[in-house]
Design an enzyme around this catalytic site. Structure first.
Site, PDB file in Angstrom:
ATOM      1  N   TYR A 259       1.543  11.012  -3.368  1.00 10.05           N
ATOM      2  CA  TYR A 259       1.709  11.455  -4.749  1.00 10.05           C
ATOM      3  C   TYR A 259       1.603  12.972  -4.829  1.00 10.05           C
ATOM      4  O   TYR A 259       1.003  13.531  -5.750  1.00 10.05           O
ATOM      5  CB  TYR A 259       0.697  10.758  -5.674  1.00 10.05           C
ATOM      6  CG  TYR A 259       0.825   9.254  -5.577  1.00 10.05           C
ATOM      7  CD1 TYR A 259       1.940   8.624  -6.105  1.00 10.05           C
ATOM      8  CD2 TYR A 259      -0.115   8.473  -4.912  1.00 10.05           C
ATOM      9  CE1 TYR A 259       2.111   7.252  -5.993  1.00 10.05           C
ATOM     10  CE2 TYR A 259       0.038   7.109  -4.789  1.00 10.05           C
ATOM     11  CZ  TYR A 259       1.152   6.501  -5.332  1.00 10.05           C
ATOM     12  OH  TYR A 259       1.323   5.149  -5.211  1.00 10.05           O
TER      13      TYR A 259
ATOM     14  N   PRO B  37       0.813  -1.212   0.000  1.00 12.15           N
ATOM     15  CA  PRO B  37       0.000   0.000   0.000  1.00 12.15           C
ATOM     16  C   PRO B  37       0.849   1.265   0.000  1.00 12.15           C
ATOM     17  O   PRO B  37       1.894   1.325   0.648  1.00 12.15           O
ATOM     18  CB  PRO B  37      -0.782  -0.108   1.312  1.00 12.15           C
ATOM     19  CG  PRO B  37       0.112  -0.889   2.214  1.00 12.15           C
ATOM     20  CD  PRO B  37       0.907  -1.828   1.343  1.00 12.15           C
ATOM     21  N   GLY B  38       0.419   2.261  -0.721  1.00 17.47           N
ATOM     22  CA  GLY B  38       1.097   3.558  -0.709  1.00 17.47           C
ATOM     23  C   GLY B  38       0.121   4.634  -0.273  1.00 17.47           C
ATOM     24  O   GLY B  38       0.128   5.110   0.864  1.00 17.47           O
ATOM     25  N   ARG B  39      -0.782   4.979  -1.192  1.00 20.63           N
ATOM     26  CA  ARG B  39      -1.750   6.054  -0.951  1.00 20.63           C
ATOM     27  C   ARG B  39      -2.521   5.881   0.359  1.00 20.63           C
ATOM     28  O   ARG B  39      -2.704   6.831   1.109  1.00 20.63           O
ATOM     29  CB  ARG B  39      -2.740   6.095  -2.121  1.00 20.63           C
ATOM     30  CG  ARG B  39      -3.645   7.317  -2.133  1.00 20.63           C
ATOM     31  CD  ARG B  39      -4.758   7.150  -3.199  1.00 20.63           C
ATOM     32  NE  ARG B  39      -4.225   6.773  -4.489  1.00 20.63           N
ATOM     33  CZ  ARG B  39      -3.875   7.635  -5.439  1.00 20.63           C
ATOM     34  NH1 ARG B  39      -4.014   8.927  -5.245  1.00 20.63           N
ATOM     35  NH2 ARG B  39      -3.396   7.188  -6.589  1.00 20.63           N
TER      36      ARG B  39
ATOM     37  N   CYS C 263       3.832  29.454 -15.075  1.00 19.22           N
ATOM     38  CA  CYS C 263       3.393  29.911 -16.393  1.00 19.22           C
ATOM     39  C   CYS C 263       2.855  28.764 -17.229  1.00 19.22           C
ATOM     40  O   CYS C 263       3.467  28.354 -18.218  1.00 19.22           O
ATOM     41  CB  CYS C 263       4.550  30.602 -17.105  1.00 19.22           C
ATOM     42  SG  CYS C 263       5.181  31.946 -16.116  1.00 19.22           S
ATOM     43  N   GLU C 264       1.729  28.217 -16.818  1.00 15.10           N
ATOM     44  CA  GLU C 264       1.025  27.155 -17.534  1.00 15.10           C
ATOM     45  C   GLU C 264      -0.448  27.307 -17.180  1.00 15.10           C
ATOM     46  O   GLU C 264      -0.790  27.471 -16.001  1.00 15.10           O
ATOM     47  CB  GLU C 264       1.448  25.760 -17.036  1.00 15.10           C
ATOM     48  CG  GLU C 264       2.888  25.380 -17.252  1.00 15.10           C
ATOM     49  CD  GLU C 264       3.190  24.949 -18.680  1.00 15.10           C
ATOM     50  OE1 GLU C 264       2.231  24.691 -19.448  1.00 15.10           O
ATOM     51  OE2 GLU C 264       4.382  24.881 -19.014  1.00 15.10           O
TER      52      GLU C 264
HETATM   53  C1  LIG Z   1       2.383   2.470  -7.035  1.00 16.86           C
HETATM   54  C2  LIG Z   1       2.443   1.041  -6.664  1.00 16.86           C
HETATM   55  C3  LIG Z   1       1.895   0.589  -5.467  1.00 16.86           C
HETATM   56  C4  LIG Z   1       1.136   1.499  -4.529  1.00 16.86           C
HETATM   57  O1  LIG Z   1      -0.091   1.896  -5.031  1.00 16.86           O
HETATM   58  P1  LIG Z   1      -1.097   2.763  -4.109  1.00 16.86           P
HETATM   59  O2  LIG Z   1      -2.255   2.995  -4.985  1.00 16.86           O
HETATM   60  O3  LIG Z   1      -0.401   3.990  -3.724  1.00 16.86           O
HETATM   61  O4  LIG Z   1      -1.427   1.899  -2.928  1.00 16.86           O
HETATM   62  C5  LIG Z   1       2.045  -0.730  -5.146  1.00 16.86           C
HETATM   63  N1  LIG Z   1       2.705  -1.595  -5.962  1.00 16.86           N
HETATM   64  C6  LIG Z   1       3.234  -1.200  -7.130  1.00 16.86           C
HETATM   65  C7  LIG Z   1       3.937  -2.178  -7.968  1.00 16.86           C
HETATM   66  C8  LIG Z   1       3.118   0.122  -7.521  1.00 16.86           C
HETATM   67  O5  LIG Z   1       3.648   0.512  -8.689  1.00 16.86           O
END
Ligand SMILES: *Cc1c(COP(=O)(O)O)cnc(C)c1O
Length: 445
Positions: free
Chosen positions: A395, A289-291, A367-368
């Site tokens: 992100y 997980p990231g987000r 400037c966009e």
């Molecule tokens: C970006 C990514 C994640 C994380 O995705 P989220 O939507 O931020 O949870 C996990 N695995 C891979 C391979 C990714 O490229």
């Protein structure tokens, strides 16, 4: 101030507006943060980050598991350090991210290396420090990785990223599990790729992985993908290729506006239930997980610099004219609106009594025309007003650039009523360090 009169912001368990109208991250007024550290400023809640990891781990307790935080969402060293202390491994997509793990004191033995274009230098470095697993994304990567491992006298642990060809129902730029995406190996090629990997002495098959997209707000695409992956696992084990770990990727969504994604522990429980029904619950279960770890833990604080349009310019009665609130943060600080057309909440940081609300496009000074943070937002602002962009933990800073020679923002981590500066604001000197003027003789003339 009474707790009853305070208002929690949707999706943000540790951000609230107190009874006097001041926005707070945990115990601190964001206005104080802006005064102390300047703007634009990223502010993160430590408690929100820790709780989001613990939701995954709570549901995984008692079984072999690893939560590998996908650090491209936000790769600040202090956050990595915090997440490592919470028992996380890391999902990385570059050699640079690997060096961040090491610099933060993370364990390379808990790192999975994803990405479609790993270079041989990146492979060699990852082998040298002993990453847990390479998530292989193409048939040629298998061959190149085997070669690099053999050359350096090491064995590379591998998992094949299978593209299960399921639609995660998300934005085309962040959907990754369809055949038409560049990611992973097609489901119908996977058996053959595993046979090849198993036959190469410098590779060791340790698992299987998939990652179907991002900002997913339903459990069902995960279950569909898991079914496809389990079909493969069963076929592989019939051939004697053992698959000790299952890595189901990341992608769980957060609340930007009114999305209602499942809680992490509910997602994990649903997946475990499905594994039990199909007789696979003994395997090590991994997530990336990231987000969902950092997204709702962060705010971007920014100040209104200039107001333009009929709501501000006396005498401007053009009914077509828009109102622009030009702030000191821009697309270089926060790319999501410009890049994906993403909607992010924007709120006033302090009390607005006496200021009439109007409808504004909140834009940066770059400037966009694509440089906007939010369109048609009803806000009560005047020059100098502080605003907060919500859900800006993921992100956001990690995608920041120096376009227009703008230094990247500072970052602070809030813990109760304390704030730690975890990244300094970049100065112009930082930006052109490493550039070289031509020697006089090279100017010609
Ligand atoms: C970006 C990514 C994640 C994380 O995705 P989220 O939507 O931020 O949870 C996990 N695995 C891979 C391979 C990714 O490229």
């Amino acid at each position: 101030m009474t707790a009853d009169a305070s208002l929690h912001l949707p999706g943000h368990p540790h951000v609230h507006r107190d009874a006097d109208g001041h926005l707070r991250v945990e115990g601190l007024r964001v206005e104080q943060l802006a005064e102390r550290f300047g703007t634009p400023l990223y502010a993160y809640s430590r408690a929100a980050i820790v709780e989001s990891v613990r939701a995954y781990r709570r549901a995984l307790a008692g079984r072999d598991h690893l939560v590998c935080y996908a650090m491209k969402a936000n790769s600040n060293l202090a956050l990595l350090q915090l997440l490592a202390a919470e028992g996380c491994g890391f999902d990385i997509v570059s050699g640079g991210e690997l060096e961040r793990v090491l610099a933060a004191g993370g364990d390379p033995g808990r790192v999975v290396f994803s990405g479609v274009g790993k270079t041989e230098a990146e492979m060699a470095r990852a082998l040298e420090v002993g990453v847990l697993c390479f998530n292989v994304e193409s048939e040629s990567e298998i061959e190149r990785l085997a070669e690099v491992a053999a050359r350096t006298g090491r064995v590379a642990r591998v998992s094949v990223r299978v593209n299960p060809d399921v639609d995660a129902g998300t934005h085309p730029y962040i959907s990754t599990g369809l055949k038409s995406n560049k990611f992973g190996i097609a489901h119908d090629r996977a058996l053959e790729v595993y046979r090849r990997a198993a036959a190469l002495p410098s590779l060791q098959v340790v698992g299987i992985d998939c990652h179907i997209g991002s900002q997913i707000t339903d459990i069902s695409p995960y279950l569909d993908a898991l079914d496809r992956v389990l079909d493969l696992v069963e076929a592989l084990e019939r051939e004697g290729i053992r698959i000790p770990h299952l890595d189901v990727g990341g992608g769980l969504g957060i609340t930007y506006r009114d999305e209602a994604p499942p809680a992490a522990d509910a997602l994990v429980a649903a997946l475990i239930g499905h594994l039990e029904r199909r007789g696979h619950a003994h395997r090590t279960l991994m997530f990336e997980p990231g987000r969902s770890i950092v997204g709702n833990a962060g705010l971007l604080l920014t100040r209104a610099v200039v107001l333009k349009g009929p709501a501000h310019d006396t005498g401007n009665v053009d009914p077509q004219a828009k109102n622009f609130c030009i702030v000191d943060a821009a697309m270089n600080d926060l790319m999501r609106p410009a890049m994906y057309g993403a909607w992010m909440g924007i709120v006033e940081a302090g009390p607005t009594a006496g200021l009439p609300p109007a409808t504004w496009d909140v834009v940066g000074p770059v400037c966009e025309s694509g440089d906007w943070l939010g369109r048609d937002r009803v806000l009560a602002v005047k020059p100098g007003s502080l605003l907060a962009v919500l859900s800006a933990g993921a992100y956001a800073m990690s995608m920041a650039s120096n376009y227009n020679t703008r230094g990247r923002a500072a970052e602070v981590l809030v813990d109760g009523d304390r704030a730690w500066l975890i990244r300094e604001r970049e100065t112009p000197l930082d930006l052109f360090r490493g550039e070289h003027l031509l020697e006089p003789g090279a100017l010609g003339g």
